[in-house]
Scaffold this active site. Structure first.
Site, short mmCIF file in Angstrom:
data_model
loop_
_atom_site.label_atom_id
_atom_site.label_comp_id
_atom_site.label_asym_id
_atom_site.label_seq_id
_atom_site.Cartn_x
_atom_site.Cartn_y
_atom_site.Cartn_z
N LYS A 155 8.60 -0.13 5.19
CA LYS A 155 8.05 1.18 4.88
C LYS A 155 9.19 2.03 4.32
CE LYS A 155 6.32 4.19 8.14
NZ LYS A 155 5.32 4.57 9.17
N GLY A 175 0.83 -1.19 0.00
CA GLY A 175 0.00 0.00 0.00
C GLY A 175 0.86 1.23 0.00
N GLY A 190 1.11 5.38 1.46
CA GLY A 190 0.61 6.36 2.42
C GLY A 190 1.24 7.70 2.16
N ASP A 227 -3.97 8.98 16.14
CA ASP A 227 -4.62 8.62 14.88
C ASP A 227 -5.12 7.19 14.92
OD1 ASP A 227 -5.65 8.96 12.39
OD2 ASP A 227 -3.75 8.64 11.34
N PHE A 269 3.52 9.09 3.60
CA PHE A 269 4.97 9.11 3.83
C PHE A 269 5.74 8.32 2.78
CE2 PHE A 269 2.65 5.85 5.93
CZ PHE A 269 3.24 4.72 5.43
N GLY A 270 5.04 7.45 2.07
CA GLY A 270 5.76 6.62 1.13
C GLY A 270 5.02 5.33 0.85
N VAL A 271 5.80 4.30 0.56
CA VAL A 271 5.20 3.05 0.09
C VAL A 271 5.57 1.94 1.08
CG1 VAL A 271 5.09 1.42 -1.84
CG2 VAL A 271 5.47 3.86 -2.27
N VAL A 272 4.65 1.01 1.26
CA VAL A 272 4.92 -0.14 2.12
C VAL A 272 5.00 -1.38 1.26
CG1 VAL A 272 4.15 -1.52 4.08
CG2 VAL A 272 3.72 0.93 4.04
#
Ligand SMILES: *[C@@H]1O[C@H](CO)[C@@H](O)[C@H](O)[C@H]1NC(C)=O
Ligand SMILES: *[C@@H]1O[C@H](CO)[C@@H](O)[C@H](O)[C@H]1NC(C)=O
Ligand SMILES: *[C@@H]1O[C@H](CO)[C@@H](O)[C@H](O)[C@H]1NC(C)=O
Ligand SMILES: *[C@@H]1O[C@H](CO)[C@@H](O)[C@H](O)[C@H]1NC(C)=O
Ligand SMILES: *[C@@H]1O[C@H](CO)[C@@H](O)[C@H](O)[C@H]1NC(C)=O
Ligand SMILES: *[C@@H]1O[C@H](CO)[C@@H](O)[C@H](O)[C@H]1NC(C)=O
Length: 939
Positions: free
Chosen positions: A620, A599, A601, A721, A603-606
């Site tokens: 991450k 996925g 987000g 969150d 902040f970046g990619v996982v």
């Protein structure tokens, strides 16, 4: 003496006697006035057949039938049962020496004769005729009157008649019998004050109202007011308890309410008591078996409790459809917990709303009583807004299985019984919005107590904090304390809900949607005080993270070995390094290939990865743009924090990598993905809906994770969150919180925290949305929302719903507040067994508390854990029945996973031992002391 002389004497004597007799006859000529009245009586008759001897004009002399005389005066008219028809002259009171008047049981019609002014009249009987009116002043000036009977005459037609007050002057009156005479109005107060009145029969009339207060001081021996026919008698029977001379009391077939007064046992001569066909409630007082009763009727009331056993020969009628005795057989007591509940019921005055509390089984559909299916014990009493008045009985303290007691929104007064504080299983006690008094008993900390809205328990120290041991920084700051009455307080909260709530929502939405996604308070204004100096807050807005853009986990290792790791092992890993070379990660993720992406987000990619030994990881990878200086700071901080917060319900950081421009975090892989995939999108993800047990267990896992985050000794981490897409699941659907609080404050700017508005709309605590002020209670709020989602299966914000149902918190509170609609708040996928229902109720209640508007009103996470854990406990499989064994799984797997990672990068371990964290954290699950502060190396 010669014969002639003897004759002479006899003759003289005869003459004398004759003279005397003659004189007598002459002197007893009846008073003409009386004769005249009697002749009028005769004239009024239609059939005087029985009175054929009423001839001449000397009734006394000629001994007319039915006439009593004294001297020349008629003193008695005794015509009872002569089968006479016709009217009676209204001038009857002209026979002024009349003492006894018996006209009963004939067929007289028309007006009653006047008897007023008959000053010698002692007894008058008109009963059993067809008199149809009663003249004015009928009862006036009757100073000698002792008994009077008018029964069975329908007086003054359909209008009826009021008992005239002049009867008060008949001070000698002993018996007043007016049954079935169309008497209307209410029972006159003065009757209770008549000093000699012993027998009063006003049965079968049209009297309404209650028994007047004056009756409590009356000396009545027989009192019949039964079978009122129009309006009926009503009200309580309390004061008949003071009528201790009673031998007969007939009040049946009315609408008397309230309990049978126990004080009636003091009427020690009471032999005939008829109370059947009323609305009497409560038990039959136990002492009644000692009364000399020969007749006692109570059938067709709403009586509860046991049926007393009377001696043989007592005609005791107790049946009927409406009585609710606990046993069918006299003499058998109720079950102990039924007795306790009935005592409670007495404290709230046996309200009709609870008239289904019948029989000996409270689990059989008693309103507001919830039982545990398995054990058959009473687990909850839910009587919110039942319009109860009265007091809370200490007898509830005998219901030892009680877990939830909700009596909020009633009119209860008195104090809170200290017995309630001793209930061992009590978790939720909601007494808000009543009129209860101080003192507040000391409840154990696991009880969620709510006493808001009781103006007399208004000390800010108790009402401002729903929890006796609310943590520092969250109590005493309430604007809602003080002594304001309930109404303005309610009004203000309505205002907040109706007006300010949507404003907050709009502001929050705009700020989330437009551009930057958050408010930035770079230099925090003075009012934005950080509640505890060492609080760590999540700096990032992750609100737009794709659900799937999350982490990894998996520990197939732990499952196979099943060996508990010793503390030394843990320690070894903690001091070991976490640095993983980039090459190992490239290999694991197939050189960050597209197919490995889990996925994306903000902040970046996982990426999903697999190490050489088949251990799955999630990587991450920060985007280069984000990995600027600010990004780097956050990256460092994340590592720093993550190395300190380790918990089986927090997704673990396995390592990190920082080489060239790459910044990577490595987490355990969580094979079942996010909670939101299971909760909202289970169909599209090809999953089964979660059962309630699974949901509850997830909730508890999350609560434990947050409890740990909030409860570290020197620092309190705030996630900021929490939402279902940040809750990840293992294969056996145990939950871990991910993306938790990252940034530790630098020591030198403790008090000027960046408090940006982060988080996701729908989960944001109102005070946080408005002021940016952040405490652990912000997470509690979000947890409450997640709990509501777990119960309802609905999203925090559901744009497909009509406007008033769009926001889950408002909708859920509205729907779950009422017992009738409560079930609509439960996800239709959940199979709601009675057993599940209790924990759902508890959870719903808890969710409501967690989302309280004021932060100080929210519980803290340790309370949440202690409220939820008993319900998860009861479902735990036997082989996992201690909390420790739950942990064992991870204690093993996490270190082992790290160990494997270390193998991949032996070079980095040596330089990780020098810097020790200055913040040793306390955790029962992991030894966090001596955690390396790896972040410093990165600077
Ligand atoms: C009964 O009715 C008569 C005539 O209809 C009236 O004069 C009388 O006052 C009434 N009696 C009472 C007690 O109201
Ligand atoms: C009790 O009441 C019944 C019915 O009214 C009556 O027949 C019976 O005689 C009464 N018994 C006694 C002892 O008064
Ligand atoms: C108390 O409640 C009962 C039953 O609901 C009701 O009949 C009674 O009037 C109430 N009393 C007061 C003082 O409100
Ligand atoms: C009543 O109380 C007894 C003893 O506490 C308990 O065993 C029983 O299950 C309870 N019954 C109900 C219906 O609550
Ligand atoms: C609780 O139960 C015990 C034993 O049944 C009884 O003696 C006691 O009075 C009860 N307590 C209350 C407050 O009713
Ligand atoms: C409310 O509090 C104020 C100040 O503490 C006091 O003067 C006032 O008498 C209180 N009012 C009531 C109704 O208790």
């Amino acid at each position: 003496m010669t014969a002639s002389k003897r004759k002479g004497i006899l003759a003289a004597a005869f003459c004398l006697i004759a003279t005397i007799v003659h004189l007598k006859v002459v002197s007893s000529q009846t008073t003409p006035g009386d004769v005249q009245v009697l002749q009028q009586v005769l004239k009024g008759l239609k059939n005087g057949g029985h009175l054929v001897d009423w001839t001449g004009n000397d009734p006394c002399g000629r001994k007319w039938s039915g006439i009593l005389c004294q001297g020349n005066f008629v003193t008695g008219l005794l015509l009872a049962g002569f089968n006479l028809q016709g009217t009676v002259t209204t001038d009857l009171n002209k026979m002024s020496n009349l003492q006894i008047l018996q006209l009963q049981d004939n067929g007289f019609t028309g007006s009653l004769p006047s008897i007023s002014g008959l000053k010698f009249l002692t007894d008058a009987a008109f009963n059993g005729n067809n008199f149809d009116s009663i003249p004015n002043g009928f009862f006036s000036e009757l100073p000698a009157l002792k008994t009077i009977y008018l029964d069975g005459n329908s007086l003054n037609g359909t209008n009826g008649w009021y008992l005239p007050s002049e009867i008060r002057q008949a001070t000698q009156l002993n018996t007043l019998s007016l049954s079935n005479t169309s008497l209307i109005g209410s029972i006159p107060e003065f009757l209770g004050n008549m000093p000699n009145l012993k027998t009063l029969n006003i049965a079968y009339n049209k009297l309404g109202g209650g028994i007047p207060q004056s009756f409590s001081s009356s000396n009545l021996i027989k009192f019949q007011a039964n079978n009122q026919q129009g309006p009926v008698l009503s009200g309580p029977l309390d004061l008949v308890a003071d009528m201790q001379s009673l031998e007969l009391l007939w009040l049946q077939v009315n609408m008397f309410t309230g309990p049978i007064p126990p004080g009636l046992v003091n009427a020690i001569s009471l032999a005939d008591l008829r109370l059947n066909d009323n609305r009497l409630v409560g038990p039959i007082p136990p002492g009644f078996t000692n009364l000399p009763l020969s007749n006692f009727t109570v059938q067709n009331n709403q009586l509860v409790g046991p049926i007393p056993k009377f001696q043989d020969g007592v005609d005791f009628q107790y049946g009927g459809v409406s009585n609710k005795f606990c046993q069918a057989t006299p003499g058998i007591p109720c079950a102990p917990n039924v007795t306790s509940l009935l005592t409670f019921l007495g404290g709230v005055n046996y309200p009709t709303q609870l008239s289904d509390w019948a029989g000996n089984d409270p689990c059989n559909e008693w309103s507001g009583v919830v039982c545990d299916d398995k054990t058959g014990s009473i687990s909850a009493i839910l009587l919110s807004s039942y319009q109860l008045n009265g007091t809370i009985s200490p007898a509830l303290g005998n219901l030892t299985s009680l877990a939830v007691l909700k009596l909020n929104g009633n009119h209860l007064t008195g104090t809170i019984p200290s017995e309630l504080a001793k209930l061992p299983l009590l978790r939720i006690l909601d007494l808000s919005n009543n009129n209860l008094f101080k003192p507040l008993p000391a409840f154990p900390p696991h009880v969620l107590l709510n006493v808001d809205g009781n103006p007399l328990i208004n000390a800010p120290s108790t009402s401002a904090s729903p929890l006796p041991n609310a943590p520092d920084g969250s109590s005493g700051s309430s604007p809602s304390g003080g002594n304001s009455t309930g109404v303005p307080k309610k009004l203000s909260s309505v205002l907040v809900g109706v007006i300010i709530g949507p404003i907050i929502a709009v502001i929050a939405l705009i700020s989330l949607v437009v551009g930057t996604f958050f408010f930035v308070y770079r230099k925090a204004p003075k009012y934005l005080k950080v509640p505890t100096p060492n609080t760590v807050v999540h700096p990032r807005d992750t609100g737009t993270d794709a659900d799937a853009a999350k982490i990894v986990a998996q520990n197939n290792i732990g499952k196979t070995t099943g060996v508990m790791s010793g503390p030394s092992e843990v320690h070894m890993f903690e001091t070991g390094g976490l640095i993983i070379p980039i090459n190992a990660l490239r290999k694991a993720t197939n050189n960050f290939s597209e197919v490995s992406i889990l996925g994306k987000g903000g902040f970046g990619v996982v990426y999903k990865g697999e190490l050489d030994d088949c251990t799955l990881i999630a990587v991450k990878r920060m985007e280069t743009a984000v990995a600027s200086s600010k990004g780097l700071k956050e990256f460092q901080a994340e590592i720093d924090v993550l190395t300190k917060v380790r918990h089986k319900h927090l997704v673990a950081l396995l390592g990190y990598c920082i080489e060239c421009n790459e910044k990577l975090l490595v987490y355990e892989y969580m094979p079942q993905g996010t909670l939101s995939q299971h909760l909202f999108d289970y169909a599209t993800n090809g999953k089964e809906p979660l059962s309630w047990k699974q949901r509850l267990s997830i909730a508890l896992d999350v609560a434990r994770g947050l409890e740990y985050l909030h409860g570290l000794a020197h620092q309190s981490f705030i996630h900021r969150d929490l939402k279902p897409s940040n809750i990840l699941l293992t294969d056996d659907l145990r939950a871990k919180v991910s993306d938790f609080g990252l940034v530790k404050l630098a020591p030198d700017d403790k008090y000027s925290v960046e408090t940006r508005l982060a988080g996701t709309f729908g989960y944001l605590a109102p005070e946080y949305a408005v002021t940016g002020r952040v405490t652990t209670k912000v997470d509690v709020y979000s947890f409450g929302v997640v709990l509501m989602e777990l119960i309802s299966g609905r999203r925090a914000l559901d744009n497909t719903q009509p406007e008033e149902s769009m926001q889950l918190v408002t909708w859920f509170k509205r729907i779950s507040a009422k017992r009738e609609t409560f079930r609509n708040a439960i996800d239709s996928c959940i199979n709601v067994t009675e057993e599940a229902l209790l924990s759902i109720l508890v959870s719903a209640e808890l969710a409501g508390h967690c989302t309280a508007r004021e932060p100080h009103q929210r519980p803290d996470m340790s309370h949440v854990v202690s409220v939820l854990s008993p319900y998860v406990q009861q479902w735990k499989p036997a082989h996992l029945d201690t909390e420790e064994s739950w942990g064992a799984d991870l204690d093993l797997t996490l270190p082992q996973a790290i160990q494997r990672l270390q193998v991949l990068d032996t070079s980095s371990t040596s330089d990780l031992n020098d810097t020790q964290s200055s913040l040793p954290a306390q955790s029962s699950d992991f030894g966090e002391s001596n955690v390396s502060s790896n972040a410093r190396k990165l600077a």
